[in-house]
Design a protein around this motif. Structure first.
Motif, PDB file in Angstrom:
ATOM      1  N   TYR B 227       0.289  -1.092   0.121  1.00  0.00           N
ATOM      2  CA  TYR B 227      -0.423  -0.412  -0.308  1.00  0.00           C
ATOM      3  C   TYR B 227       0.963   1.168   0.264  1.00  0.00           C
ATOM      4  N   SER B 228       1.723   1.193   0.747  1.00  0.00           N
ATOM      5  CA  SER B 228       2.637   2.517   1.335  1.00  0.00           C
ATOM      6  C   SER B 228       4.249   2.371   0.322  1.00  0.00           C
ATOM      7  N   ILE B 236       5.463   4.783   6.014  1.00  0.00           N
ATOM      8  CA  ILE B 236       3.668   4.141   6.379  1.00  0.00           C
ATOM      9  C   ILE B 236       2.648   5.031   6.026  1.00  0.00           C
ATOM     10  N   ALA B 239       2.685   7.651   3.538  1.00  0.00           N
ATOM     11  CA  ALA B 239       1.326   7.299   2.324  1.00  0.00           C
ATOM     12  C   ALA B 239      -0.118   7.115   2.798  1.00  0.00           C
ATOM     13  N   ILE B 240      -0.305   7.076   4.658  1.00  0.00           N
ATOM     14  CA  ILE B 240      -1.906   7.053   4.424  1.00  0.00           C
ATOM     15  C   ILE B 240      -2.025   8.278   4.795  1.00  0.00           C
ATOM     16  N   SER B 244      -2.193   8.598  -0.325  1.00  0.00           N
ATOM     17  CA  SER B 244      -0.945   7.910  -1.709  1.00  0.00           C
ATOM     18  C   SER B 244      -2.224   7.494  -2.363  1.00  0.00           C
ATOM     19  N   LEU B 258      -4.751  -1.815   2.175  1.00  0.00           N
ATOM     20  CA  LEU B 258      -4.282  -1.197   4.337  1.00  0.00           C
ATOM     21  C   LEU B 258      -5.200  -2.089   4.890  1.00  0.00           C
TER      22      LEU B 258
END
Lengths: 507, 541, 639, 101
Positions: B227-228, B236, B239-240, B244, B258
């Motif tokens: 996910y990240s 991470i 990204a969250i 992202s 995620l």
């Protein structure tokens, strides 16, 4: 820096208890008694200081800064009298239970003395604490020595009784924990930093939000469990039935007072608005306790259980006095706490002397003891009379104050409560009649061969003397209690009632 | 093709020295096994153990003092507060505190491995683990006095794993640390001297389930990475938080990847701390393992797992806090309820403490859920509260399991609760010490357990999860019954025949005494420790 | 009504008037604590204390006689007692015309009975204790009448209750005595509720319970509450004075030694209710409804008491019934005080004093009879005792003539005034009082005839003999009082009681010669006497009570259902409730809490089955847990 | 939307589930152990796939680490399983269930 008298007062017995961990053998009980007497001396020394300047004893030292908790000790009139009661009863109990050992176990009198001293120290700290966290910690901690006192020195079913005592105590304590945790959180909002100082919080939390209600109710629930009120009183008769009389004295005479003490010190002082609003409910609960306790005492077939029920009834009176919101009723309750301590101590200990001889606490096993042990029966009668609040005894003054206070706001409640005084006559005299009068049964003749010994006389009549002296000169105590009661009401902004009667509590 | 420029990585040796010393001690232990004659191994191992722990503690203290100075002066001098070893480890207040705790508890718990008195001259571990239980070979090994002295080294390895785990700054480091702390414990669990079948069964279960949970953790880690695009917390998180949306994986799978990853990762972490419904292994493994090992894993793994989990969830997943908070809250309630309720019916003291350990994880989780970071100066945030709870719990646990070693029927430990009847009267000293332990577990005032409960509940409450605090308080009562039941047995029941408190060596006594005294001091005067914990601030990223 | 408001510095005798109470109290304390040191002579200390108190009272009385009427009432403050917030209570004594009369009655009759008891209790091993209790009683009773506030009065009020309890149950080895003692105390407590509630009301309205304050402020109290206070005080009086509906204890109280019955349950304590109402005249003056209630209660009691007196065979119970009835007369007068004029208060006190003399006389006479017949009390076992006990008989006869009201003996004057006052208020009330007088004559004659006349029906082995001098001399003294008290006090007491009984500007002359109503009363009395002689004097009295279908007799023998009513309405329900409470407590509430614990344990046994011991099931749980976490997270993310 | 990635990730998920179901339904400790390894390898597959998708190396490096760890796990695991087998003469994981309730 003045001499930290209150700190010493609280810690001295605990130090004594710590010393008693050492294997001192036969000297144990002497050391115990010595520490108890020294504590009494310190407590007595606090009196002139307090009379000189009530705030001179106050101490506030940071303790757990991360929580905003202080080692804060202070006394007011109520605290001082409770401290004196505790300091007086402890050596007396040690003296009365001089040769105690656990039944069928290796529990020694040294362990007894250590536990009693620990209990004394913690109780003293509770009565002196000005910090809710400190109050709470000691409040909970008192359960432990009491638990061992019941479980170590009790009768057949002592371990269940001890467990029940502790579970009910912990239940109350944990319910209270919700409030104490909440106090930290809300005082932060109200004052800016978390604080547990009663004097600092004042009435700042009261009114305003639903949360004040939650906090007050949790405190109240804990205190209701502690000063056992129907229907959560069941642990008390069980515990009293199993514990030795000396332990019962400490349990009912001192520990349970924390309940009513807390209602005044915390519920009333911190949450006057909520307390005033809940007063009718509490009064009804108190009345239920008064009548139910008295009835159960009449019906009880076990002497110690009977005394426990009478205490349930008496605690009803105390609670009634608190929620009258009058200086007379409140002062009456404060005085009642002291008197009930002495009076119940007398009853428990004298019955203890009796039971020790006969080896049974069943009412049915007695009859005609009077002819075998007239002094014992006289002592029991005297103790009983103090329990039924005979004028001339201090119990009368306090009960009268409570009823008079309640009459001025809730005459109906006073009438119901007054019925309790009639029932009190019934349970005491019926007990006396069943055990002491009539022809002596063969078993009684066989087992009860000696009257009170000198030591037992000292204990029984010493307590009776205190009750009578306080009854004849109640101002000894009232001169410090009454101003405190008035001040408490002033602080929370409640005016004493004025005629006409039956005026509602101002919200 | 672009030539890869290889830059020599910067290694902050001094900051890392506590971990390195422990690892070095462990390696040295392995070397001793190879080069020393049998009779010398044990003393060498013990000395190595002590040296490693003391050395690591000394270095840590130095680092801590310097680091504090450094933050005060707002300058960056080595040793520093920040990322270490090319961003694989974090050095910050919480990790240092956790290292302190782990080193102290490791020292105390591993010291107990050295006792040779309770088993009449032999250790608590099998003389030869490879032999079949009940076989002639086992007899022979017993007779000639063979023993596994590598337990110390294994202990140090697991300690090193835990230290890395709480300080890990990326998912892979965390996974490796997880294995480094778990693998030695799997082995240690298997080599009890007595009741070896149980011990082996415990190890088998621990291993299979542990590996199973590791797989979950790893799969989750892979999904989050997907996910990240980053293994590190900061990556991470950005990204969250940054939403992202450009990554290939995100385009393909959306947020589902995620969420699934977080769920699987959480399973791995909750499994290690023994939270319900991932607690199944705890009672069995705690019961079957050699008691000194049980004590060590109960403390060490719990500290590592909880601190590690807080780091992941606070730092990496802080952006979806509103999503995971309710889930962990549910887990916390389940853990408290199930842990306490199931413990009630136990009649085996070790198993009872195992369930109690489960319930403690629940109490701690309340503060984790509260995520109370921003507090006034000198007050505890969520991390400080949890740390305090863990410290109190650690001392009590070490003392508790050590005392269990002492109470014996014949030559074996007496686990049956009925055998504990009257112990408190038979041996008042042990009785009082165990009573302190139980009271601390029960959260009765004057003990560290109470202050710890206080701290976590306050933290949960101020963090907005007041109802969780209330549930916790309610189940504290039921939990109290549990410990009181034992107290009653110990003090008020008629003494059981044939059960005695065996004479123990200082290897047991010293940790027991230190732990119980610490329990009392932390209960009476928690001020200084709390003060210290309140300066920890929060996790760095 | 100026009484109680005069407070100037007490001097001389007044100042030390607390000694009146302190001497017997101290003596009681000494007897109980150090008594064993001089056990054989201990009773003389008791006698001395009582006599000393008596001497002091006489001296005080003499001093009062010599001072002017306006200066006789003195309030002697002793100490501050209770300071409780909005009010304080001082401990003080009020020496005035009313209280000194009571003090005299208590100490003189008390001293006489003390002396009598030396003989009566000669064989009792616990005689010392008996005297201690008697002294305690004297002290408490004096406190009751000398108090200057209701609260202090209440201390004495319950104090006499305690003494009464101790003395009724003096022979504790007799279960009946112990039960009777308890019953007396408990029923008195019910009455005491009235007094406490009255005091609470006074505190609430006046902020004080001292007589002076309350009477000064009584005008300001809401009239409804004044009436309520009147009723509360009436309840208290009913309890202490054994008036319907709280009369039942007095009959059982006869279980006590006879001197006790004479002193406490005839002469002094039971009349405290009358004292209370007379003392509270200022309240009743404003509460006519309460006063009417007093009159009604009094009338009912006159008849209930007489009824019981007519049907009992137990000599002491007949006398007890008579006491009830006579106190009814006093209450009647006290109630009339507010209705026809305060002079009736003086009549009440007058009758109280004369009754104190002649009833004590007769009780002691009965005691002498019992002493002669080994403690028998059943009149059916007596008969023809006049020859065996001449002194007893003669003195008893004096009391008899006094109570039925033969001029010029004491009872004639005092009762006649009350009957006349009753007629003055209402014809019906007057007639009732008149008939009551006839009934008195009837049952007293019955008693006299059955005891002293007719044939001897003595139980085998009983050889009646006259009592020793130490018992007969008190009898003679009291007989003389029974004869002369009426003449001595008739006119004087109205004067003396003027602060209470006189309305300013009016004088109330009392008659010496029989008025028409007096003659009618005498005729009724004669009728009663004749009827009794006709019924019991002509023929043999069976020594066992004959079966009878006469409802009047049956009801009378059962104490006019006093106990039955109490049992059904109060005792049985309370005992049932108390048993229920005990059962509920142990089997209900306690079991409920225990059940909660057991339920949790059962739940525990149930849930632990999840832990099967198999790895694969653990793995399954783990997987399910993972699903749970996943689903919850998903919900959290979406929601 | 990247079909290749979708396919690889789906494969990894399927492998993971096969391993998972295998753990749940097989009795033999060795096979269970192999199933766990299968799950680890599924994760490895993911690492590599995502590393490719993100265009970095760290995922691939992670796979190497995992392999090493898995190897270490095998050593420990097999030794325990063997010890249990020697004591009980069975590899069934349902047999050792003395620790329960």
């Amino acid at each position: 820096m003045t001499f930290p008298l209150l700190t010493c007062l609280g810690l001295l017995p605990i130090i004594g208890a710590a010393i008693l961990i050492l294997p001192v053998r036969a000297a144990g009980k002497w050391i115990g008694l010595g520490f108890a007497l020294a504590t009494l001396g310190l407590a007595a020394a606090a009196v002139p200081v307090y009379l000189g300047d009530p705030t001179a004893l106050t101490q506030t030292v940071p303790w757990i800064p991360a929580f905003g908790a202080y080692w804060a000790l202070s006394v007011d009139g109520m605290g001082l009298t409770m401290v004196l009661l505790t300091a007086l009863l402890t050596p007396l109990v040690l003296f009365a239970e001089w040769n105690i050992t656990g039944k069928g176990t290796k529990w020694t009198s040294q362990a007894f003395a250590a536990l009693v001293l620990l209990l004394e120290g913690l109780s003293l700290l509770v009565f002196m604490a000005d910090d809710i966290l400190l109050f709470y910690i000691c409040f909970e901690a008192t359960l432990i020595p009491m638990y061992f006192l019941i479980g170590g020195f009790g009768g057949e079913r002592r371990s269940q009784a001890a467990l029940k005592f502790l579970l009910f105590g912990l239940a109350g304590g944990l319910i209270m924990l919700v409030s104490v945790v909440g106090i930290g959180s809300f005082s932060q909002q109200a004052i800016g930093a978390p604080t547990y100082l009663i004097s600092q919080i004042g009435v700042s939390l009261s009114g305003g939000s639903t949360w004040a209600w939650v906090l007050m109710l949790c405190f109240l629930a804990a205190f209701i469990l502690k000063a056992p009120m129907v229907p959560v009183h069941t642990w008390l008769p069980t515990a009293a039935e199993e514990a030795t009389p000396g332990s019962s004295v400490l349990m009912v005479g001192i520990l349970d007072k924390i309940g009513t003490f807390g209602m005044i010190r915390i519920c009333l002082t911190l949450f006057p608005v909520e307390s005033a609003a809940i007063a009718p409910v509490m009064i009804v609960l108190a009345l239920v306790s008064i009548i139910y306790g008295a009835l159960a005492a009449i019906g009880s077939k076990n002497l110690l259980r009977l005394v426990a029920y009478t205490s349930v009834s008496h605690f009803g009176f105390m609670v009634l006095g608190i929620y009258t919101f009058t200086s007379v009723g409140l002062g009456g309750t404060m005085f009642y706490q002291v008197n009930h301590g002495f009076s119940t101590a007398a009853l428990f200990l004298v019955l203890g002397f009796l039971i020790k001889r006969r080896g049974s606490a069943n009412v049915a096993d007695y009859g005609g003891v009077q002819s075998q042990a007239p002094i014992l029966s006289g002592a029991l009668l005297l103790a009983g009379l103090s329990g039924l609040a005979l004028p001339g005894m201090s119990t009368f003054v306090s009960e009268f104050e409570v009823l008079a206070g309640s009459w001025s706001r809730y005459p109906w409640a006073a009438i119901v409560a007054a019925l309790g005084t009639v029932l009190a006559a019934v349970y005491i005299l019926l007990m006396y009649q069943r055990t002491m009068t009539g022809p002596a049964t063969p078993e009684v003749e066989e087992t009860i061969t000696t009257d009170l010994t000198l030591k037992e006389k000292l204990v029984a009549f010493g307590l009776a003397a205190v009750v009578i002296i306080l009854g004849l000169i109640p101002n000894l105590a009232l001169s410090v209690i009454t101003p405190t009661a008035q001040e408490t009401l002033t602080q929370i902004g409640v005016a004493d009632h004025q005629a006409p009667l039956g005026e509602e509590v101002p919200a | 093709m672009i030539a890869l420029e290889t830059v020599a990585p910067v290694i902050e040796w001094q900051s890392l020295s506590p971990v390195l010393i422990v690892l070095g001690g462990a390696c040295l232990g392995v070397i001793w096994e190879g080069v020393l004659p049998r009779r010398l191994r044990n003393p060498f191992q013990i000395v190595t153990l002590l040296a490693a722990i003391i050395g690591a503690l000394t270095m840590l203290t130095l680092n801590f003092l310097h680091a504090s100075l450094a933050t005060d002066a707002a300058t960056s001098v080595d040793p520093k507060v920040g990322l270490l070893a090319v961003g694989t480890l974090c050095s910050d207040g919480p990790s240092m505190a956790a290292w302190f705790a782990l080193l102290v508890f490791g020292g105390l718990a591993l010291l107990i491995f050295g006792d040779r008195q309770l088993n009449q001259g032999a250790s608590a571990f099998a003389s030869a683990a490879a032999t079949t239980p009940g076989s002639d070979e086992e007899q022979l090994a017993d007779t000639i006095g063979r023993e596994h002295t590598e337990v110390y080294a294994l202990g140090l390895f697991s300690l090193a794993g835990m230290m890395v785990f709480v300080a890990a700054n990326d998912l892979i480091t965390m996974f490796i640390a997880l294995e480094v702390m778990s693998l030695p414990l799997y082995l240690l669990a298997a080599i009890a001297r007595r009741k070896r079948l149980l011990s082996q069964e415990a190890a088998l279960k621990y291993f299979l389930l542990g590996a199973f949970a590791s797989a979950f953790f790893l799969f989750g880690a892979a999904l989050i990475y997907g996910y990240s695009g980053s293994f590190q917390w900061a990556g991470i998180d950005s990204a969250i938080s940054g939403g992202s949306t450009s990554g290939v994986a995100v385009v393909t799978f959306g947020d589902g990847i995620l969420i699934t990853g977080v769920a699987l990762l959480a399973v791995g972490l909750l499994f290690k701390m023994g939270a319900v419904p991932f607690q199944s292994w705890v009672p069995d493994v705690y019961t079957g393992s050699p008691t000194p090992v049980t004590g060590w894993m109960a403390v060490g793994v719990k500290i590592a797992a909880i601190l590690g989990m807080m780091r992941v969830f606070y730092v990496a997943l802080g952006g979806i806090r509103w999503t995971w908070q309710p889930v962990i809250a549910v887990v916390a309630v389940l853990t408290m309820v199930v842990g306490v309720i199931m413990a009630l019916a136990q009649t085996n003291i070790k198993r009872l403490l195992a369930y109690s350990a489960v319930s403690h994880a629940g109490f701690i989780l309340t503060a984790v859920v509260g995520t109370q970071f921003y507090v006034g100066a000198g007050q505890l945030n969520a991390i400080g509260s949890v740390m305090f709870y863990l410290i109190g719990y650690g001392f009590a646990t070490i003392a508790g399991f050590a005392i269990i070693m002492m109470v014996r029927r014949g030559s074996a430990e007496a686990w049956d609760l009925d055998d504990w009847a009257g112990i408190g009267v038979k041996n008042p000293v042990v009785g009082v010490l165990f009573a302190i332990v139980l009271l601390s577990f029960a959260g009765i005032p004057l003990t560290a357990g109470f202050i710890g409960k206080w701290a976590v509940f306050t933290s949960a409450w101020t963090g907005g999860y007041w109802w969780l605090a209330v549930v916790g308080i309610a189940f504290s009562l039921v939990a109290a019954y549990l410990y009181l039941k034992v107290l009653i047995k110990m003090f008020f029941a008629p003494p059981a025949e044939g059960v005695r408190v065996a004479k123990a060596s200082p290897f047991v006594w010293i940790p027991v005494i230190i732990s119980t005294i610490a329990t009392l001091i932390l209960g009476l005067l928690p001020g200084p420790v709390m003060q210290w914990l309140s300066t920890l601030e929060i996790f760095i990223r | 009504m100026e009484i109680g408001t005069l407070t100037f510095d007490a001097t001389g005798l007044y100042q030390y008037s607390w000694l009146l109470i302190a001497i017997p109290a101290l003596s009681a304390l000494l007897l109980l604590t150090f008594g064993p040191l001089f056990d054989r002579k201990a009773h003389w200390l008791g006698v001395f204390a009582s006599c000393a108190s008596c001497g002091y009272a006489l001296a005080l009385f003499y001093a009062m006689l010599r001072t002017g009427a306006a200066e006789r009432a003195v309030d002697v403050p002793v100490a501050e007692w209770i300071s409780a917030g909005s009010w304080t209570v001082s401990f003080g004594l009020q020496i005035d015309q009313l209280s000194i009369l009571f003090a005299l009655l208590i100490t003189t009759v008390g001293s006489i009975i003390h002396i009598y008891s030396v003989g009566y209790m000669a064989d009792d091993p616990r005689r010392r204790r008996f005297f201690a209790y008697l002294n305690l009683f004297i002290a408490a009773m004096l406190l009751l009448v000398l108090a200057d506030s209701y609260l202090t009065l209440f201390v004495g009020w319950e104090g006499v209750g305690l003494a009464s309890y101790l003395l009724i149950g003096f022979w504790q080895h007799k279960p009946s005595a112990a039960a009777a003692a308890k019953k007396a105390f408990v029923m008195n407590r019910i009455g005491d509720l009235g007094l406490t509630m009255a005091m609470f009301s006074m505190f609430a309205w006046c902020g004080s319970v001292s007589f002076a304050d309350v009477f000064a402020k009584v005008d300001g109290i809401d009239p409804g509450w004044v009436t309520a206070i009147g009723f509360f005080l009436l309840l208290a009086a009913c309890g202490k004075s054994a008036q319907v509906p709280l009369q039942a204890w007095l009959l059982d109280a006869m279980e006590g030694p006879t001197p006790v019955s004479a002193l406490i349950h005839a002469a002094t304590m039971v009349t405290a209710g009358v004292y209370l109402i007379v003392r509270s005249n200022a309240i009743y003056a404003l509460a006519p409804v309460a006063s009417v209630a007093v009159v009604i209660v009094a009338l009912v009691t006159i008849f209930v008491g007489a009824w019981i007196g007519c049907s009992k065979d137990d000599i002491k119970k007949v006398l007890a019934g008579s006491t009830m009835s006579q106190i009814g007369y006093m209450m009647l007068a006290a109630g009339l005080g507010a209705l026809i004029g305060p002079v009736a208060y003086a009549f009440a006190i007058f009758h109280l004093l004369t009754h104190g003399c002649f009833k004590a006389n007769m009780f002691l006479g009965a005691g002498s009879v019992m002493h002669a017949t080994d403690g028998d009390v059943d009149m059916r076992h007596f008969g023809a005792l006049r020859k065996a006990l001449p002194v007893t008989f003669l003195t008893f006869a004096c009391g008899y003539l006094a109570i039925i009201g033969i001029p010029p003996l004491a009872g004639y004057f005092s009762k006649d005034h009350i009957v006349e006052a009753a007629f003055e208020y209402h014809l019906g009330v007057g007639l009732a009082a008149l008939i009551g007088a006839g009934l008195t004559a009837f049952y007293m004659t019955r008693l006299l005839v059955m005891t002293f006349f007719g044939k001897a029906r003595w139980v085998e082995g009983v050889h009646p003999h006259e009592s020793p001098k130490i018992m007969t001399i008190p009898l003679i003294l009291l007989a003389l009082a029974s004869i002369g008290a009426g003449v001595a006090l008739n006119a004087w007491i109205i004067d003396w009681m003027a602060p209470i009984s006189a309305v300013a500007g009016e004088t109330h002359a009392v008659s010496w010669m029989p008025t028409p109503i007096g003659i009618a009363t005498l005729a009724t009395v004669a009728l009663g006497v004749l009827a009794a002689i006709w019924l019991f004097g002509r023929c043999e009295v069976p020594s066992t009570p004959p079966q009878t279908k006469n409802p009047l007799v049956i009801v009378g023998r059962r104490d006019v259902f006093g106990d039955v009513i109490n049992d059904t309405l109060v005792v049985k329900p309370v005992m049932a409730l108390s048993t229920a409470a005990d059962v509920v407590d142990q089997s209900g509430l306690d079991r409920m809490w225990n059940g909660l614990g057991k339920g949790t344990l059962a739940l525990s046994q149930l849930t632990r089955k999840v832990q099967t011991g198999r790895v694969r099931s653990y793995a399954l749980v783990t997987v399910l847990g993972a699903l749970l976490v996943g689903v919850l997270l998903l919900i959290g993310q979406l929601g | 939307m990247n079909p290749t990635l979708l396919a690889v990730v789906t494969l990894a998920a399927v492998l993971f589930c096969i391993g998972l179901v295998g753990v749940l339904i097989r009795r033999n400790a060795l096979i269970i152990f192999m199933c766990v390894e299968l799950m680890l390898n599924a994760a490895n597959l993911l690492f590599v796939a995502f590393a490719w998708a993100h265009g970095g190396l760290d995922g691939q490096v992670a796979a190497f680490f995992v392999m090493v760890v898995a190897a270490a796990e095998v050593v420990v695991g097999l030794s325990i399983i063997v010890a249990v087998y020697r004591a009980r003469r069975t590899t069934s994981v349902d047999v050792p269930d003395a620790l329960r309730l």
